[in-house]
Write a protein that holds these residues in place. Structure first.
Motif, PDB file in Angstrom:
ATOM      1  N   ALA A   1       1.238  -1.404  -0.097  1.00 19.21           N
ATOM      2  CA  ALA A   1       0.237   0.738  -0.304  1.00 19.21           C
ATOM      3  C   ALA A   1       1.053   1.036   0.192  1.00 19.21           C
ATOM      4  N   LEU A   2       0.529   1.889  -0.708  1.00 22.91           N
ATOM      5  CA  LEU A   2       2.275   3.365  -1.317  1.00 22.91           C
ATOM      6  C   LEU A   2       1.471   4.558  -0.263  1.00 22.91           C
ATOM      7  N   GLU A   3      -0.407   4.079  -0.467  1.00 19.15           N
ATOM      8  CA  GLU A   3      -0.650   5.903   0.641  1.00 19.15           C
ATOM      9  C   GLU A   3      -1.909   4.882   1.094  1.00 19.15           C
ATOM     10  N   LEU A   4      -1.653   5.464   2.119  1.00 19.23           N
ATOM     11  CA  LEU A   4      -3.180   5.058   3.147  1.00 19.23           C
ATOM     12  C   LEU A   4      -4.269   6.169   3.999  1.00 19.23           C
ATOM     13  N   PRO A   5      -5.435   5.880   4.330  1.00 19.56           N
ATOM     14  CA  PRO A   5      -5.853   7.071   5.222  1.00 19.56           C
ATOM     15  C   PRO A   5      -4.939   7.549   6.871  1.00 19.56           C
ATOM     16  N   GLU A   6      -4.079   8.546   6.846  1.00 20.47           N
ATOM     17  CA  GLU A   6      -3.323   8.590   8.348  1.00 20.47           C
ATOM     18  C   GLU A   6      -4.502   9.387   8.760  1.00 20.47           C
ATOM     19  N   GLU A   7      -5.074  10.551   9.368  1.00 21.53           N
ATOM     20  CA  GLU A   7      -5.566  12.040   8.849  1.00 21.53           C
ATOM     21  C   GLU A   7      -6.095  11.736  10.554  1.00 21.53           C
ATOM     22  N   THR A   8      -6.382  10.839  11.188  1.00 19.04           N
ATOM     23  CA  THR A   8      -6.494  10.795  13.170  1.00 19.04           C
ATOM     24  C   THR A   8      -6.233   9.446  13.513  1.00 19.04           C
ATOM     25  N   ALA A   9      -6.069   9.592  14.332  1.00 17.37           N
ATOM     26  CA  ALA A   9      -5.855   7.795  15.254  1.00 17.37           C
ATOM     27  C   ALA A   9      -6.370   7.191  14.654  1.00 17.37           C
ATOM     28  N   GLN A  10      -7.912   6.813  14.930  1.00 17.71           N
ATOM     29  CA  GLN A  10      -9.187   6.533  14.004  1.00 17.71           C
ATOM     30  C   GLN A  10      -8.903   5.366  12.204  1.00 17.71           C
ATOM     31  N   SER A  11      -8.646   6.817  11.726  1.00 17.90           N
ATOM     32  CA  SER A  11      -8.367   6.295  10.385  1.00 17.90           C
ATOM     33  C   SER A  11      -7.220   5.206  10.366  1.00 17.90           C
ATOM     34  N   ASP A  12      -5.525   5.330  10.991  1.00 14.52           N
ATOM     35  CA  ASP A  12      -4.804   5.257  10.930  1.00 14.52           C
ATOM     36  C   ASP A  12      -5.003   3.744  11.604  1.00 14.52           C
ATOM     37  N   GLN A  13      -5.438   3.194  12.598  1.00  8.74           N
ATOM     38  CA  GLN A  13      -5.784   1.860  12.950  1.00  8.74           C
ATOM     39  C   GLN A  13      -6.192   1.481  12.109  1.00  8.74           C
ATOM     40  N   ARG A  14      -7.442   1.730  11.069  1.00 13.54           N
ATOM     41  CA  ARG A  14      -8.751   1.168  10.111  1.00 13.54           C
ATOM     42  C   ARG A  14      -6.636   0.597   9.150  1.00 13.54           C
ATOM     43  N   SER A  15      -6.941   1.631   8.852  1.00 15.15           N
ATOM     44  CA  SER A  15      -5.594   1.798   7.823  1.00 15.15           C
ATOM     45  C   SER A  15      -4.620   0.775   7.630  1.00 15.15           C
ATOM     46  N   GLU A  16      -3.935  -0.178   8.964  1.00 16.83           N
ATOM     47  CA  GLU A  16      -2.970  -0.056   9.031  1.00 16.83           C
ATOM     48  C   GLU A  16      -3.525  -1.678   9.869  1.00 16.83           C
ATOM     49  N   GLN A  17      -5.072  -1.548   9.714  1.00 14.24           N
ATOM     50  CA  GLN A  17      -5.962  -3.637   9.887  1.00 14.24           C
ATOM     51  C   GLN A  17      -6.116  -3.997   8.013  1.00 14.24           C
ATOM     52  N   VAL A  18      -6.166  -2.479   7.082  1.00 16.70           N
ATOM     53  CA  VAL A  18      -6.362  -2.775   5.762  1.00 16.70           C
ATOM     54  C   VAL A  18      -4.780  -3.571   5.427  1.00 16.70           C
ATOM     55  N   ASP A  19      -3.910  -2.817   5.894  1.00 14.47           N
ATOM     56  CA  ASP A  19      -2.433  -3.373   5.073  1.00 14.47           C
ATOM     57  C   ASP A  19      -2.512  -4.288   5.704  1.00 14.47           C
ATOM     58  N   GLY A  20      -2.476  -4.954   6.616  1.00  9.85           N
ATOM     59  CA  GLY A  20      -1.899  -5.997   7.850  1.00  9.85           C
ATOM     60  C   GLY A  20      -2.909  -7.569   7.227  1.00  9.85           C
ATOM     61  N   ARG A  21      -3.857  -7.217   6.065  1.00  9.16           N
ATOM     62  CA  ARG A  21      -4.838  -8.287   6.054  1.00  9.16           C
ATOM     63  C   ARG A  21      -4.787  -8.669   4.579  1.00  9.16           C
ATOM     64  N   TYR A  22      -4.150  -7.151   3.922  1.00  8.72           N
ATOM     65  CA  TYR A  22      -4.411  -7.661   2.426  1.00  8.72           C
ATOM     66  C   TYR A  22      -2.897  -7.225   1.480  1.00  8.72           C
ATOM     67  N   SER A  23      -2.224  -6.930   1.853  1.00 12.65           N
ATOM     68  CA  SER A  23      -0.830  -6.168   2.066  1.00 12.65           C
ATOM     69  C   SER A  23       0.268  -7.579   2.020  1.00 12.65           C
ATOM     70  N   GLY A  24       1.710  -7.690   1.371  1.00 10.29           N
ATOM     71  CA  GLY A  24       2.667  -8.305   1.868  1.00 10.29           C
ATOM     72  C   GLY A  24       2.596  -9.768   1.197  1.00 10.29           C
ATOM     73  N   SER A  25       3.650 -10.372   1.487  1.00 12.55           N
ATOM     74  CA  SER A  25       3.946 -11.250   0.333  1.00 12.55           C
ATOM     75  C   SER A  25       2.802 -12.125   1.035  1.00 12.55           C
ATOM     76  N   SER A  26       2.162 -12.215   2.179  1.00 10.59           N
ATOM     77  CA  SER A  26       1.256 -13.754   2.646  1.00 10.59           C
ATOM     78  C   SER A  26       0.164 -13.321   2.816  1.00 10.59           C
ATOM     79  N   GLY A  27      -0.587 -11.820   2.133  1.00 11.13           N
ATOM     80  CA  GLY A  27      -1.476 -11.670   2.720  1.00 11.13           C
ATOM     81  C   GLY A  27      -2.733 -11.975   1.619  1.00 11.13           C
ATOM     82  N   GLN A  28      -3.911 -11.594   2.257  1.00 17.76           N
ATOM     83  CA  GLN A  28      -5.072 -11.926   1.565  1.00 17.76           C
ATOM     84  C   GLN A  28      -4.464 -12.256   0.031  1.00 17.76           C
ATOM     85  N   VAL A  29      -4.542 -11.384  -0.572  1.00 12.61           N
ATOM     86  CA  VAL A  29      -4.186 -10.677  -2.329  1.00 12.61           C
ATOM     87  C   VAL A  29      -3.546 -12.127  -2.828  1.00 12.61           C
ATOM     88  N   VAL A  30      -2.009 -11.421  -1.928  1.00 17.17           N
ATOM     89  CA  VAL A  30      -1.120 -12.909  -2.641  1.00 17.17           C
ATOM     90  C   VAL A  30      -2.063 -14.623  -2.671  1.00 17.17           C
TER      91      VAL A  30
END
Length: 196
Positions: A135-164
């Motif tokens: 994920a090159l860019e994710l919402p980070e304006e608020t702490a809540q947005s940052d937390q949601r972005s980390e959850q999305v990034d953790g589930r989808y991104s990386g070589s072992s994420g759901q997308v791969v």
């Protein structure tokens, strides 16, 4: 010419063997009394005469007519391999060229806006498989947005994420981060489409 000579020689040798081995009792002594220096008898091309003898008038012993088998054997002899040679079985030709290595490339999806910010995804493809997602860019304006972005990034991104794992943008929506998940999937799908 050579085949004809070999055929005639084979026929004569076969006829002589038949006379010696299977001749009538009266013909055996004649065959034994033949002088050793006498040339091999070649049958007359005209064949047996109506009286039962050959062209010279000598009666033919029973069983001396030429059969097709010695002639065929004699004609096959020239086609045989020379002595000392071995037959090598033919094998199909195989190429030793290794298959080409899969090419690795990266494709970036577009920036997708939502009410919390922007989302942009980049995929790495090796051959036809997705091997990594960032994920090159994710919402980070608020702490809540940052937390949601980390959850999305953790589930989808990386070589072992759901997308791969699924090799597509058909991934589960992260609970509580629907807008970010949807934007991530749209940017991801666009990147996959560009890669194909």
């Amino acid at each position: 010419m050579r085949r004809a000579l070999l055929a005639i020689t084979g026929l004569a040798a076969g006829t002589t063997a038949l006379v010696v081995l299977k001749g009538s009792p009266g013909t055996a002594p004649v065959a034994q009394d033949l002088p050793a220096e006498r040339p091999t008898v070649v049958p007359a091309p005209a064949g047996p005469t109506p009286g039962g003898g050959d062209a010279s008038g000598t009666p033919s012993p029973a069983g001396t007519t030429a059969s097709p088998r010695p002639a065929r054997t004699a004609t096959r002899a020239p086609a045989s391999r020379p002595s000392g040679t071995t037959r090598v079985p033919s094998t199909p030709r195989t190429t030793t060229k290794p298959p080409p290595a899969p090419t690795t490339r990266t494709v970036t999806g577009p920036v997708v806006e939502n009410e919390y910010g922007n989302v942009q995804v980049r995929i790495t493809i090796s051959g036809t498989r997705i091997v990594d997602v960032v994920a090159l860019e994710l919402p980070e304006e608020t702490a809540q947005s940052d937390q949601r972005s980390e959850q999305v990034d953790g589930r989808y991104s990386g070589s072992s994420g759901q997308v791969v794992q699924r090799q597509s943008a058909d991934v589960d929506t992260v609970s509580g981060a629907t807008a970010t998940s949807t934007s991530y999937k749209r940017s991801l799908q666009a990147a996959i489409d560009r890669a194909n």
